[in-house]
Scaffold this active site. Structure first.
Site, short mmCIF file in Angstrom:
data_model
loop_
_atom_site.label_atom_id
_atom_site.label_comp_id
_atom_site.label_asym_id
_atom_site.label_seq_id
_atom_site.Cartn_x
_atom_site.Cartn_y
_atom_site.Cartn_z
N LYS A 111 64.90 -31.92 -0.58
CA LYS A 111 65.10 -31.06 -1.75
C LYS A 111 65.29 -29.59 -1.39
O LYS A 111 65.79 -28.81 -2.20
CB LYS A 111 63.94 -31.24 -2.74
CG LYS A 111 63.95 -32.61 -3.38
CD LYS A 111 63.19 -32.69 -4.68
CE LYS A 111 63.51 -34.04 -5.34
NZ LYS A 111 62.88 -34.23 -6.60
N LYS A 192 69.75 -42.97 -3.07
CA LYS A 192 69.05 -43.53 -4.22
C LYS A 192 69.59 -42.95 -5.52
O LYS A 192 70.07 -41.81 -5.53
CB LYS A 192 67.54 -43.32 -4.11
CG LYS A 192 67.03 -41.99 -4.58
CD LYS A 192 65.52 -41.98 -4.62
CE LYS A 192 65.05 -40.64 -5.15
NZ LYS A 192 64.56 -40.66 -6.51
N LYS A 195 68.12 -38.38 -10.59
CA LYS A 195 68.37 -37.57 -11.80
C LYS A 195 69.27 -36.40 -11.48
O LYS A 195 70.08 -35.97 -12.29
CB LYS A 195 67.05 -37.02 -12.33
CG LYS A 195 66.14 -38.03 -12.97
CD LYS A 195 64.85 -37.30 -13.33
CE LYS A 195 63.79 -38.26 -13.81
NZ LYS A 195 62.44 -37.70 -13.63
N1 AQP Z 1 66.37 -44.74 -7.57
C1 AQP Z 1 65.14 -45.13 -7.82
N2 AQP Z 1 64.79 -46.44 -7.69
C2 AQP Z 1 63.53 -46.86 -7.95
N3 AQP Z 1 62.54 -46.03 -8.36
C3 AQP Z 1 62.84 -44.72 -8.51
N4 AQP Z 1 62.11 -43.65 -8.88
C4 AQP Z 1 62.88 -42.54 -8.86
N5 AQP Z 1 64.13 -42.85 -8.48
C5 AQP Z 1 64.14 -44.20 -8.24
C6 AQP Z 1 60.69 -43.73 -9.28
O1 AQP Z 1 60.60 -43.28 -10.63
C7 AQP Z 1 59.30 -42.73 -10.82
C8 AQP Z 1 59.41 -41.42 -11.55
O2 AQP Z 1 60.17 -40.54 -10.80
P1 AQP Z 1 60.10 -38.98 -11.01
O3 AQP Z 1 60.44 -38.62 -12.38
O4 AQP Z 1 58.85 -38.48 -10.48
O5 AQP Z 1 61.16 -38.69 -10.11
P2 AQP Z 1 62.22 -38.25 -9.26
O6 AQP Z 1 61.96 -38.88 -7.93
O7 AQP Z 1 62.31 -36.81 -9.38
O8 AQP Z 1 63.49 -38.87 -9.94
P3 AQP Z 1 64.83 -38.65 -9.32
O9 AQP Z 1 65.74 -39.34 -10.20
O10 AQP Z 1 64.81 -39.07 -7.92
O11 AQP Z 1 65.02 -37.07 -9.41
P4 AQP Z 1 65.61 -36.15 -8.32
O12 AQP Z 1 67.00 -36.07 -8.71
O13 AQP Z 1 64.89 -34.84 -8.52
O14 AQP Z 1 65.38 -36.73 -6.99
C9 AQP Z 1 58.66 -42.60 -9.44
O15 AQP Z 1 57.71 -43.63 -9.29
C10 AQP Z 1 59.81 -42.78 -8.49
O16 AQP Z 1 59.40 -43.37 -7.28
#
Ligand code: AQP
Length: 327
Positions: A111, A192, A195
């Site tokens: 990040k 992966k 968001k």
């Molecule tokens: N691609 C994924 N597959 C399975 N599980 C996932 N999680 C996130 N992406 C995947 C799981 O969702 C839960 C909540 O995530 P969060 O809101 O804490 O997550 P995040 O990791 O910020 O979501 P993103 O989409 O991955 O955002 P960015 O773009 O910032 O990287 C967690 O249990 C996570 O493991």
């Protein structure tokens, strides 16, 4: 009853990776465990947030939690910033953890890559996450695969703290599904689903319209063959789509392979659109009803009351162990 804690950040829209990897599993646990599910808004401000969007996303996420089937009479749903103990324990744990440990966190490396500056909050994010979990004497933490390293750090911090000050924390176990714990991006199956990916067709959000879902799935990367076969190494795109199909329809991978033998990717993708749309339709209509009902605020107030009661006792126990004066 064993206790469960997990959280989701109210950042942007919730996608099917978040759903399959985490939120869907919350629903499966709610009947057998004492579950605390949190909207982790303090985590979300580790990167810049538009205040109006943060406010709206937090309430929307609460409505979505209920729309996917979390029952507020069984689980405690709350907003992290409504429970000050999270920030306070995070500080105490920061003073019992090391820069070297945080430097090893791959999510921070990813990040912060290419950024001129990043907040100290992004660096210490895993400690806040450890505080979230340890504050509830949590036994199990259902998360996606990307959180594995943070969970390991949480366990290390808790074990070290217990050794130093005496039994203070329950050591939590991650609950990471063998299948679906890492849903991949539709435009690049080596990354992966995320968001923060700016390509809207890289993901399917829980509130996407059927036409958007169709477009994203039809555009999803596959490979130059035409065989619907599960082979993560050689066919990551198709395998990812098969995983989504399997989890949302209940059909096994063998059954999916058999059904689409010799048919190419077009029919498979069209049917996957149906599978995803029918899985999300009931969630979307319930979401609208919940928003209209106005029950979100009441649920969150009751949730934060219980979360404060439980976590304050544990925080007090920890502060006593460390030598803070408590009355
Ligand atoms: N691609 C994924 N597959 C399975 N599980 C996932 N999680 C996130 N992406 C995947 C799981 O969702 C839960 C909540 O995530 P969060 O809101 O804490 O997550 P995040 O990791 O910020 O979501 P993103 O989409 O991955 O955002 P960015 O773009 O910032 O990287 C967690 O249990 C996570 O493991």
């Amino acid at each position: 009853m064993k206790r469960v804690f997990s959280g989701v950040q109210p950042t942007s829209q919730i996608h099917i990776g978040n759903y399959i990897g985490a939120i869907k599993r919350f629903v499966e646990l709610q009947n057998d465990m004492d579950c605390f599910f949190c909207i982790v808004d303090l985590h979300s401000v580790t990167v810049p947030q538009d205040p109006k969007e943060l406010y709206e996303n937090s309430l929307q996420l609460a409505a979505l939690y209920m729309a996917v089937g979390l029952d507020p009479s069984k689980v405690t749903l709350f907003i992290q910033s409504h429970v000050p103990a999270h920030a306070e324990l995070s500080w105490l744990l920061q003073c019992n953890s090391y820069m070297g440990e945080l430097n090893r966190m791959t999510q921070f490396k990813e990040k912060s890559l290419g950024k001129d500056t990043v907040t100290t909050g992004l660096f210490t994010y895993p400690i806040l996450m450890a505080a979230d979990i340890l504050l509830y004497d949590t036994h199990y933490v259902p998360v996606g695969n990307d959180q594995k390293q943070h969970l390991e750090l949480c366990r290390d911090i808790a074990i070290r703290f217990n050794n130093k000050y005496g039994e203070s924390f329950v050591i939590p176990e991650p609950l990471i599904a063998k299948f679906g714990a890492r849903i991949m991006s539709l435009d690049d199956a080596t990354k992966k689903m995320s968001k923060s990916n700016e390509n809207k067709h890289s993901k399917i959000n829980l509130l996407d319209s059927p036409s958007k879902i169709k477009k994203s799935i039809m555009k999803a990367v596959t490979d130059s063959e035409s065989e619907v076969r599960f082979d993560v190494e050689n066919k990551p795109g198709v395998s990812n789509l098969m995983t989504i199909y399997n989890v949302l329809s209940g059909m096994s991978l063998d059954e999916i392979e058999g059904k689409y033998k010799g048919m190419g990717y077009g029919t498979f993708k069209k049917d996957l659109v149906e599978v995803v749309v029918s899985a999300l339709e009931p969630i979307q209509s319930r979401y609208e009803e919940i928003l209209k009902s106005g029950e979100v605020e009441k649920v969150l107030k009751e949730g934060s009351q219980r979360a404060n009661e439980v976590s304050n006792k544990i925080l007090d126990r920890v502060k006593k162990k460390m030598g803070f004066v408590t009355f």
